[in-house]
Design an enzyme around this catalytic site. Structure first.
Site, PDB file in Angstrom:
ATOM      1  N   GLU A 283       0.814  -1.215   0.000  1.00 44.73           N
ATOM      2  CA  GLU A 283       0.000   0.000   0.000  1.00 44.73           C
ATOM      3  C   GLU A 283       0.847   1.264   0.000  1.00 44.73           C
ATOM      4  O   GLU A 283       2.033   1.240   0.287  1.00 44.73           O
ATOM      5  CB  GLU A 283      -0.939   0.025   1.196  1.00 44.73           C
TER       6      GLU A 283
ATOM      7  N   GLU B 100       4.418  -0.446   0.414  1.00 44.17           N
ATOM      8  CA  GLU B 100       4.349  -0.616  -1.048  1.00 44.17           C
ATOM      9  C   GLU B 100       4.241  -2.079  -1.468  1.00 44.17           C
ATOM     10  O   GLU B 100       3.962  -2.390  -2.616  1.00 44.17           O
ATOM     11  CB  GLU B 100       5.589  -0.015  -1.749  1.00 44.17           C
TER      12      GLU B 100
END
Lengths: 339, 339
Positions: A162, A305
């Site tokens: 994310e 991420e």
């Protein structure tokens, strides 16, 4: 997962030319993958990482070292191939999908972005639930739809990651609500706030949890009130991926918060989860313990991420390769242990 | 290592599109490699693993769950491609070299084995030093010669691993002698002896250390008296590799014992060492702490052969890839932290 397949996998591991159990966690990982797939999948696995981006209303409260615009800027960085997750996904043969679940910016029809914006950022949970009922349902559906697509494309191992300025505040609130931990224990420095800002962030998490999450708040309500659009999307992806027998590799604190909510909603998803790493965020250890997961890597990372999850994939594939390709004591004519 | 290059590498890492320091240990690893090479080497690195095999006179004392013949059998397994190290080396693009430094067996002129037998197994250190002066010198030279060859072949990252029934007993004695730890703390179950055999093994280590290693025994004397032929070869490889600016990835307890001896002989080699993993052997943690090394992986492995070191190589290469391939804040137009 198929427990009989797991038992058979364990028995096969014990015939391989190594002292019993000497591959440690690699043996657990191989047995888990075989329990999920029913048999050893061939290598390389088909691997993908989904990086879900969204903004957070709570970012207005000064909980991050970075301005909200960074969410949008980092999405563009993902699309241009310059972020850490791009480098790692390319290096390890993992297909990267970047998903706008709710970034507060207009990307127009920019290509290579999966456009699933539910709203321009979640609501400020200090004042109201982060999502309405409808927004929650839509965000969960985003992840579920992509899990279905991943399954149709034959993916076997998917990482969830994310990007969202403010989202460690959400993850801390979720951790408090699920585990009963205090805000002080569940709240870290995120991207790197200083001491005063950290104290402020703890205070915000405390207020948010007190307002929205009295004891025994159901997991879906926790998600709606103190979650985020990218977190809800990841929860949806985990719930759906498990039904498609896809193994999910969690990344850091935020993606593990999403997985923990999925497990609270449907405990059987736990068997499909692998913890890619343990991040520096103190709340992450609480969630891993809540999920009873041992991280593959502990490298003091705190980036998100999907980076820690993708970095764990070569280890996961190594576990399967050892399972499928090593000689047995019998085939190699090697003496067994005397004890 | 070049400390100026390390400082410049740190400064470059701080310009990349990630929160400061958020890649954790990966940043340390990238900076170390750049300090060793003077600049970022291009990828993939040229990687090799050397698996040194030898027998141990001390195996006569019943310190292992496996018979001594297993050393020879496992060497044949390495040559036939069926062992764990074969699987991992192939999967991760690492050239495997199997070295007979002193196996108690006649391999004739069997191909693909590097024939450097110093002696048919070390002497029984319960009764005499494990090696004579000449045997020690020859065994060290084996590793030094191979390091020189690796350098000539352009290798940049080499893993050291081993196979030798009885060699955890040697590693435990070395650990006691170097760190001052008690035999009870430095002695584990090796390939998996039971409780009674473990107590016996501790007793043997105690006797060996008392006999050969009074306080302040010089490292070369420790190696000669309680080491092994494969351990001396690995010590020689570490000493020579550092002079060729090759990064050495230690594997488990035994290879780390060899590296610790090398560092005790020539402290500057420390800067060239990476700890691939931390094994289940309790003495390994003592040695890692003695060397001030943090392991890349902790997967409860206890196999040796170089397996944990090779498994760490994708992580090490990932660190370099991130260093060389990520965008900077300036190039990607991303806002920096406010603090």
């Amino acid at each position: 997962p198929d427990e009989q397949a797991r038992t058979q996998a364990r028995a096969h591991l014990d015939t391989l030319t190594k002292p019993l159990g000497s591959l440690g966690r690699l043996e657990d990982i191989a047995a888990q993958l075989i329990a999920i797939h029913g048999a050893a999948p061939s290598l390389p696995l088909r691997k993908a990482v989904y990086t879900f981006a969204a903004d957070h209303g709570i970012a207005d409260e000064g909980v991050s070292a970075y301005p909200r615009a960074v969410t949008r800027q980092m999405v563009l960085n993902f699309l241009h191939g310059g972020a850490a997750i791009n480098v790692l996904a390319r290096l390890h043969g993992v297909a990267l999908h970047v998903v706008d679940a709710g970034v507060d910016a207009d990307f127009g029809g920019i290509p290579n972005l999966i456009h699933r914006k539910v709203r321009n950022g979640s609501r400020n949970m200090l004042h109201e639930p982060a999502m309405s009922d409808e927004e929650l349902a839509k965000a969960i559906a985003v992840g579920a739809e992509l899990a279905q697509q991943a399954s149709a494309a034959g993916m076997q191992l998917i990482a969830i990651g994310e990007m969202g300025i403010g989202n460690t505040t959400s993850a801390s609130a979720i951790t408090c609500a699920l585990t009963g931990a205090s805000a002080a224990k569940a709240t870290g420095r995120g991207t790197g706030v200083d001491h005063a800002a950290h104290a402020h962030k703890i205070h915000i998490v405390e207020r948010v949890v007190t307002k929205h999450c009295p004891e025994n708040t159901p997991p879906l309500a926790i998600l709606q009130r103190v979650g985020g659009l990218e977190i809800a999307a990841m929860t949806g992806m985990v719930l759906a991926a498990a039904t498609h027998r896809i193994t999910i590799v969690c990344d850091g604190f935020i993606s593990t918060a999403a997985a923990a909510l999925a497990a609270a909603i449907a405990p059987e998803v736990k068997g499909y989860l692998i913890a890619g790493h343990r991040s520096e965020e103190p709340g992450h250890a609480l969630l891993l313990s809540y999920l009873d997961l041992m991280p593959v890597l502990t490298l003091n990372m705190r980036l998100g991420e999907g980076t820690g999850a993708v970095l764990a994939m070569p280890v996961i594939e190594s576990a399967l390769a050892l399972y499928s390709r090593m000689a047995t004591f019998a085939s190699a004519n090697i003496s067994e242990a005397s004890q």
